[in-house]
Every structure is written in structure tokens, then in C-alpha cells.
Design a protein around this motif. Structure first.
Motif, mmCIF file in Angstrom:
data_model
loop_
_atom_site.group_PDB
_atom_site.id
_atom_site.type_symbol
_atom_site.label_atom_id
_atom_site.label_comp_id
_atom_site.label_asym_id
_atom_site.label_seq_id
_atom_site.Cartn_x
_atom_site.Cartn_y
_atom_site.Cartn_z
ATOM 1 N N GLN A 45 -2.588 -5.003 9.626
ATOM 2 C CA GLN A 45 -1.755 -3.791 9.126
ATOM 3 C C GLN A 45 -2.144 -2.762 7.719
ATOM 4 O O GLN A 45 -4.101 -2.898 7.726
ATOM 5 N N THR A 60 3.516 -3.674 1.480
ATOM 6 C CA THR A 60 3.661 -2.386 2.423
ATOM 7 C C THR A 60 4.237 -0.773 2.193
ATOM 8 O O THR A 60 3.305 -0.342 3.484
ATOM 9 N N ASN A 62 6.668 -1.650 3.808
ATOM 10 C CA ASN A 62 7.876 -1.969 4.555
ATOM 11 C C ASN A 62 8.533 -3.411 4.680
ATOM 12 O O ASN A 62 8.065 -4.465 4.560
ATOM 13 N N ASP A 64 9.449 -5.558 7.728
ATOM 14 C CA ASP A 64 8.691 -5.556 9.803
ATOM 15 C C ASP A 64 9.840 -6.081 10.054
ATOM 16 O O ASP A 64 10.670 -6.884 9.290
ATOM 17 N N ASN A 68 8.749 -9.675 7.411
ATOM 18 C CA ASN A 68 8.189 -9.993 6.093
ATOM 19 C C ASN A 68 7.314 -11.159 5.952
ATOM 20 O O ASN A 68 7.201 -11.758 4.908
ATOM 21 N N ASP A 360 7.540 7.277 1.477
ATOM 22 C CA ASP A 360 6.990 6.363 2.931
ATOM 23 C C ASP A 360 7.251 4.554 3.220
ATOM 24 O O ASP A 360 6.387 4.232 3.790
ATOM 25 N N MET A 361 8.416 4.606 2.496
ATOM 26 C CA MET A 361 8.922 3.285 2.677
ATOM 27 C C MET A 361 10.055 2.969 4.541
ATOM 28 O O MET A 361 10.270 4.116 4.813
ATOM 29 N N HIS A 362 9.782 1.702 4.665
ATOM 30 C CA HIS A 362 10.307 1.872 5.912
ATOM 31 C C HIS A 362 10.924 0.402 6.273
ATOM 32 O O HIS A 362 10.287 -0.399 5.753
ATOM 33 N N GLY A 365 10.467 -0.164 11.059
ATOM 34 C CA GLY A 365 9.727 1.287 11.600
ATOM 35 C C GLY A 365 10.300 2.725 11.661
ATOM 36 O O GLY A 365 10.688 3.650 11.590
ATOM 37 N N PRO A 367 11.741 6.147 8.821
ATOM 38 C CA PRO A 367 11.954 5.445 7.149
ATOM 39 C C PRO A 367 13.293 6.092 6.593
ATOM 40 O O PRO A 367 13.705 6.062 6.561
#
Length: 469
Positions: A45, A60, A62, A64, A68, A360-362, A365, A367
Motif C-alpha cells: 500500500q 495511511t 485510511n 481499511d 488496519n 485524503d482520508m478514507h 474506501g 472519502p
């Protein structure tokens, strides 16, 4: 598509990748081994924790589908294809248990210098720093390489990417590059080597990215010069004596290295796999894969010729037609940093919810925006809007993008031509449906002892590991 590693293999090169991959892992064909590399040590990633190779939010940005929980650190070659266990890590200089606990991995389990937060007396040695292991592996490749065969080594640094972690001994990227150069010279390989040092974007100027692109405007995620103009150099014995120590003033896209290296080693630039795939895509009414958009640049570099005076498609919102540049739409991080940045004011602004903040946080998947209010979102990301018509700059004369020429009637015809060109190029953008996060990836990671990896079409792929199922 035909990867760069495959092109080098076609020319007879031994190919190795160290570090970041970030272009897919669903099947073995998506991995570095499936894209032309004989071996790979790294992570799939776009970032991970430097000490535990885990996936905390600070690494990241993110959360996931696996919450995580797992580690992202693998080594793939002919005899071993699995995660980097404690035993494997010891071969690269990490002689300690990183003590990663498999739980919801939102918060890091160690601090920036590798000390356990629950046990401050336990600190990981410098050899367990991920970049140190990358360096040891790259040195091993060079020292064990058969000099009768050509070598292609792609070293995709994690440094200087977030999270900003570093050993107490301050292990810098300069040190890593210096180690590689020394090893090449020791093996008497340096005189036949071309070294390309390049970057994919400008530094992130939001907190906690903490980069500085001064005197350029903006940074990563924007189309300002601070986001798209990066430092690069070539070195090694392959560089002609007359060009050493000089500057190249032409325009190069990072995409040009594909065509440039393919040309140097004597293989065709065109993408055979994409051409074959397009037959299927045509039959099924799907968007076509475009031709390779890079161009050979080595002769231009050697003779200091600008080989890109035509339009260069920077993004959906920006076009460079040297020396002019068109920037359209909403652009985050639209500010000049100054010679000292970040500074106390930056830190104070972050705590006062004034930005610049990461945008740019998700989660799974999807936003997650800093604010549901569009005006506040723009304030937090320090965004500005060039509108549909765009802002126009002469970046040769004005690289800091201080003088917008869009309203000057002298440039009205040029502005229209660039607007039209950007619209036309955007018509060919390739943006297929890339699918949704898959729980199967989590199940596969659990079977692999807690490491991410391919989860589809994996029969007989993994080696040297006992799957738990």
C-alpha cells in the motif's frame, strides 16, 4: 499493461524492486513478480509504520476493510513468497521482536523513534527500522549480483513519506543512497551504471506531512508548481563526462522514464499487453487502454534539448505547454510556504482548526472530508478556485506563479487554445471501475499469519509459509 520491470527483463536484465509498490495486490499478476521483477522486499500500500510495518491511521490516512489489523511487509522471490516474519527480518539486520499486536490498528503501537508506548524501556534497534532493512536488501542484491548480467534495481524509498518516524541515530535518505553508491563502486559496477533519482510529486505541506516547497506555491494534491515540479538528477558512470555537474533545463514527465529506459536498453517502447487487451475491450464496448504517453528523453538530456515543447497533460485540471501552464478548478494548499516551514504559526493554526489539514482520508474506501461545510473545507485545506476558465502562468519567467495572465487580452488566444487542449485530453482519461474493498483480503491476511498479500487466484503462489486454513 507491460510494466517497466518486464521491459527490462525483455532486454536480459535481472530485475529487483525494493520498497513501496502501491499499484495493486489482488492477484499474483498484480504483484511485483507479476509485473517483471525477479524479487521484491517491500509493502503493497502507499505507506505503513516504519517500525512494525503495521497500518495505523497516522501512516495511511485510511481505515481499511480489515480495520488496519494486519502488517504490510513482504518478500517475494523464487523460493519464498510471504510476509517478513521475525526470522526473515533477522536476515536484514532486525534482531528483535517488533511486538506487533493484531488488533484494530487505528493507533500506532510504538512512537516515532521505535519505543513501545506501554513499555518505554523497550525500544527497537535501528536495524529494525524499515528503511534500514530495505537498504540491507538492496546492498545484498548488489553484492551478490552476477556482473556478467545487466542489473535493474528499482529502489522505491519509504523515506521521506509519512509517518515521520526516524531512529535516534538519524538515518537519512542521503546515507542510504551513499551506501548503494559505495557498494556499486566496490563491485566495480558504478562505471557502467545509470542512476536516476526522481520523485512522483512535491512535498505535502499539510500537517503532519510537514514538507516545504518554497519558493514554489502549493504542494502534494495540488497542480501548483510545488505539487508537480520535483527535484531529479541522473548520475553514475553512464553519464557522459561533458554533462556531469551540469543542469538540464528541459521538461521531463515522470512517465518519460519508461520510454527512456526502454530505449536505452534496446526494447520497443510500445505496450504489447495493452495492445492485446484492447482487442477484448473493443469487442465488449469498454474504454481502451491508451498508448504509452512517455517519450525517450536520454538524447535530450545529453544534448540539453527540451523534448517537450508540446502540451503535457499534468492532470484533469492542469496543462503545461511550455513555458505556459493552465490551472483550472479548485486547488488545495494554494499558498507559498516561506523559507522556514512548518513553524510555530503552522502548529498553532492546526490546533486552532485553521489548517492546512490532510484532506485524503478514507474509511472502507469512502472519502471522509475535514468538514461537511464546503467553505470551511476550503479554509482548512487553504484552497483557491481558478474556475472553469483557469489561471494562466508563464512558469519559465514566473515559477512561483505570482502573476495570473488569464485576464490579459494579450494571452486570450493562447488561453483558449490551452483550454481547448485540456478539454480534448480529458476526453481520453482512463478511469475504470476498480472495484470495492474485499473482505477476502482480510481472510487471506489472517491465513498468512497477519500479512497482506494477493487473495485471488493464489493457488500454489505462496512459498515458504504454512497457510493456517
Amino acid at each position: 499493461m507491460t510494466g517497466l520491470g518486464e521491459k527490462m527483463q525483455h532486454a536480459g536484465y535481472r530485475t529487483h524492486l525494493v520498497g513501496k509498490w502501491d499499484v495493486g495486490m489482488a492477484t499474483p499478476l498484480h504483484t511485483p513478480l507479476g509485473k517483471g521483477y525477479d524479487s521484491w522486499l517491500g509493502y503493497f500500500q502507499h505507506a505503513n509504520d516504519y517500525w512494525q510495518e503495521s497500518m495505523p491511521l497516522a501512516s495511511t490516512g485510511n481505515v481499511d476493510i480489515c480495520l488496519n489489523k494486519f502488517r504490510d511487509f513482504s518478500i517475494y522471490n523464487r523460493t519464498y513468497r510471504a510476509g517478513v516474519t521475525e526470522a526473515v527480518a533477522s536476515e536484514f539486520g532486525c534482531n528483535a521482536n517488533v511486538k506487533h499486536v493484531q488488533k484494530t490498528g487505528i493507533k500506532p503501537q510504538v512512537n516515532a523513534t521505535g519505543c513501545n508506548k506501554d513499555d518505554p524501556d523497550y525500544c527497537l534497534p535501528d536495524g529494525c527500522f524499515e528503511e534500514a532493512m530495505f537498504n540491507q536488501y538492496a546492498l545484498k542484491i548488489i553484492r551478490e549480483h552476477d556482473r556478467h548480467q545487466p542489473l535493474f534495481l528499482f529502489y522505491s524509498f519509504h523515506l521521506l513519506h509519512t509517518p515521520l518516524q526516524i531512529p535516534e541515530s538519524y538515518l537519512y535518505m542521503d546515507t542510504m543512497v551513499g551506501n548503494l553508491i559505495a557498494a556499486l563502486k566496490e563491485r566495480q559496477m558504478y562505471q557502467d551504471t545509470l542512476i536516476v533519482f526522481t520523485a512522483d510529486n512535491g512535498g505535502p505541506v499539510y500537517e503532519p506531512g510537514s514538507a516545504n516547497n518554497w519558493p514554489l506555491k502549493g504542494g502534494k494534491y495540488s497542480d501548483w508548481e510545488g505539487g508537480v515540479r520535483t527535484n531529479a538528477f541522473v548520475s553514475g558512470g553512464f553519464v557522459p563526462w561533458a554533462r556531469r555537474g551540469t543542469k538540464f533545463s528541459g521538461v521531463i514527465s515522470i512517465a518519460d522514464w519508461y520510454a527512456t529506459l526502454a530505449t536505452i536498453v534496446g526494447v520497443p517502447v510500445h505496450d504489447e499487453k495493452a495492445e492485446e487487451a484492447n482487442k477484448y475491450l473493443v469487442q465488449n464496448g469498454l474504454p481502451l487502454l491508451p498508448p504509452v504517453d512517455g517519450r525517450p528523453q536520454w538524447e535530450n538530456i545529453v544534448w540539453d534539448i527540451n523534448g517537450r515543447r508540446d502540451a503535457l497533460h499534468l492532470s484533469q485540471e492542469a496543462l503545461l505547454w511550455w513555458p505556459f501552464k493552465l490551472v483550472t478548478g479548485q486547488q488545495p494548499y494554494s499558498f507559498h510556504q516561506g523559507p522556514v516551514y512548518p513553524n510555530c504559526t503552522t502548529e498553532e493554526g492546526l490546533h486552532a482548526d485553521e489548517g492546512p489539514i490532510f484532506s485524503d482520508m478514507h474509511v472502507f474506501g469512502e472519502p471522509i472530508y475535514p468538514s461537511a461545510n464546503a467553505t470551511q473545507q476550503d479554509q482548512l485545506t487553504m484552497a483557491s478556485d481558478c474556475g472553469y476558465g483557469g489561471c494562466l502562468f508563464n512558469v519559465e519567467r514566473d515559477p512561483e506563479e505570482l502573476e495570473d495572465l488569464a485576464a490579459d487580452p494579450v494571452y486570450s488566444d493562447l488561453l483558449f487554445q490551452m483550454q481547448k487542449k485540456l478539454y480534448y485530453l480529458n476526453e481520453g482519461n482512463f478511469n475504470p471501475n476498480r472495484g470495492e474493498p474485499a473482505v477476502g483480503a482480510c481472510l487471506q491476511a489472517a491465513d498468512l499469519g497477519g500479512f497482506y498479500g494477493p487473495f485471488l487466484e493464489v493457488d500454489d503462489f505462496y512459498k515458504g509459509v504454512h497457510l493456517t486454513e
